[in-house]
Design an enzyme around this catalytic site. Structure first.
Site, PDB file in Angstrom:
ATOM      1  CB  CYS A 174      -9.945  -1.249  -2.134  1.00  0.00           C
ATOM      2  SG  CYS A 174      -8.168  -1.023  -2.039  1.00  0.00           S
ATOM      3  CG  LEU A 175      -7.542  -6.516  -4.724  1.00  0.00           C
ATOM      4  CD1 LEU A 175      -6.369  -6.801  -5.655  1.00  0.00           C
ATOM      5  CD2 LEU A 175      -8.415  -7.760  -4.580  1.00  0.00           C
ATOM      6  CD  GLN A 230      -4.013  -1.844  -3.600  1.00  0.00           C
ATOM      7  OE1 GLN A 230      -3.937  -1.672  -4.811  1.00  0.00           O
ATOM      8  NE2 GLN A 230      -5.075  -2.354  -3.015  1.00  0.00           N
ATOM      9  CG  HIS A 267      -9.447   2.242  -6.686  1.00  0.00           C
ATOM     10  ND1 HIS A 267     -10.543   1.953  -5.909  1.00  0.00           N
ATOM     11  CD2 HIS A 267      -8.406   1.595  -6.102  1.00  0.00           C
ATOM     12  CE1 HIS A 267     -10.172   1.180  -4.902  1.00  0.00           C
ATOM     13  NE2 HIS A 267      -8.874   0.936  -5.002  1.00  0.00           N
ATOM     14  CD  GLU A 268      -5.748   0.068  -8.469  1.00  0.00           C
ATOM     15  OE1 GLU A 268      -4.889   0.098  -7.574  1.00  0.00           O
ATOM     16  OE2 GLU A 268      -6.812  -0.565  -8.366  1.00  0.00           O
ATOM     17  N   GLY A 295      -7.293  -4.031 -10.661  1.00  0.00           N
ATOM     18  CA  GLY A 295      -6.187  -3.089 -10.572  1.00  0.00           C
ATOM     19  C   GLY A 295      -5.453  -3.275  -9.267  1.00  0.00           C
ATOM     20  CG  HIS A 314      -4.094   2.460  -3.883  1.00  0.00           C
ATOM     21  ND1 HIS A 314      -4.332   2.265  -2.540  1.00  0.00           N
ATOM     22  CD2 HIS A 314      -5.039   1.728  -4.534  1.00  0.00           C
ATOM     23  CE1 HIS A 314      -5.376   1.456  -2.395  1.00  0.00           C
ATOM     24  NE2 HIS A 314      -5.820   1.126  -3.588  1.00  0.00           N
TER      25      HIS A 314
HETATM   26 ZN    ZN Z   1      -7.454  -0.096  -3.937  1.00  0.00          ZN
END
Ligand code: ZN
Length: 197
Positions: free
Chosen positions: A93-94, A51, A137-138, A46, A141
């Protein structure tokens, strides 16, 4: 179509609330394409627009186990309209390369959003599935909330962050999730039972 640089933890824009999308313009279409290119290039499940430095309320997910069976889902202006249950989830998380910690999540979510063509849809994800956790999670953000704000143990989280050379957790962002924690403790996930052995 571009693989974009993923914004790292510590960048102030990751803590901002993102803007609603009013029109699926060319610019928005490019952001969506770039989100997918970046997601697949980084082997993520995701990715949210903030991000890649675009503070719009857009995220994409693909929880297909191998990328031959792609299942991309685009969420624009999403709203979680129902959430139930509680699970403990080991997440990364990226924006936090290779740092993982246990966080609290709802087991089930029902979400309403627009797709990349601007059509409204409702999706349910349950049983603590990867999709259910990924959506939460997304979604976070878009409100400047990060997975570490849901951490079950701040010491473990700080250790994981320090090991990867990342800043520690910021206590002022920690979420009060007593009810979720109590419910997790009532029904510990199988992985936790294994760890006790
Ligand atoms: Zn993340």
């Amino acid at each position: 179509m571009t693989v974009r640089k993923v914004v790292r933890y510590g960048t102030p824009s990751l803590r901002e609330k993102s803007k609603e999308v009013h029109k699926i313009s060319k610019k928005i279409q490019i952001i969506i394409d770039d989100l997918y290119d970046t997601l697949y290039a980084t082997n993520g499940v995701g990715l949210a627009a903030p991000q890649i430095g675009e503070n719009y309320r857009i995220f994409v997910v693909d929880v297909g186990m191998d990328k031959k069976t792609m299942n991309p889902i685009t969420f624009i202006n999403p709203k979680i309209i129902k959430k139930e249950g509680a699970v403990s989830s080991f997440e990364g998380c990226l924006s936090f390369p290779e740092a993982y910690t246990n966080v609290r999540r709802y087991k089930y979510v029902k979400i309403k959003a627009l797709d990349e063509k601007g059509r409204s849809f409702i999706l349910e994800a349950g049983e603590g599935s990867l999709l259910a956790r990924c959506i939460q999670h997304e979604y976070d953000h878009l409100d400047g909330i990060l997975f570490i704000d849901h951490c079950r143990n701040r010491f473990d989280a700080n250790k994981a962050l320090a090991e990867k050379g990342l800043n520690g957790i910021d206590e002022k962002y920690l979420l009060d999730e007593k009810e979720l924690e109590e419910e997790i403790l009532k029904n510990p996930p199988p992985e936790e039972e294994k760890k006790i052995d």
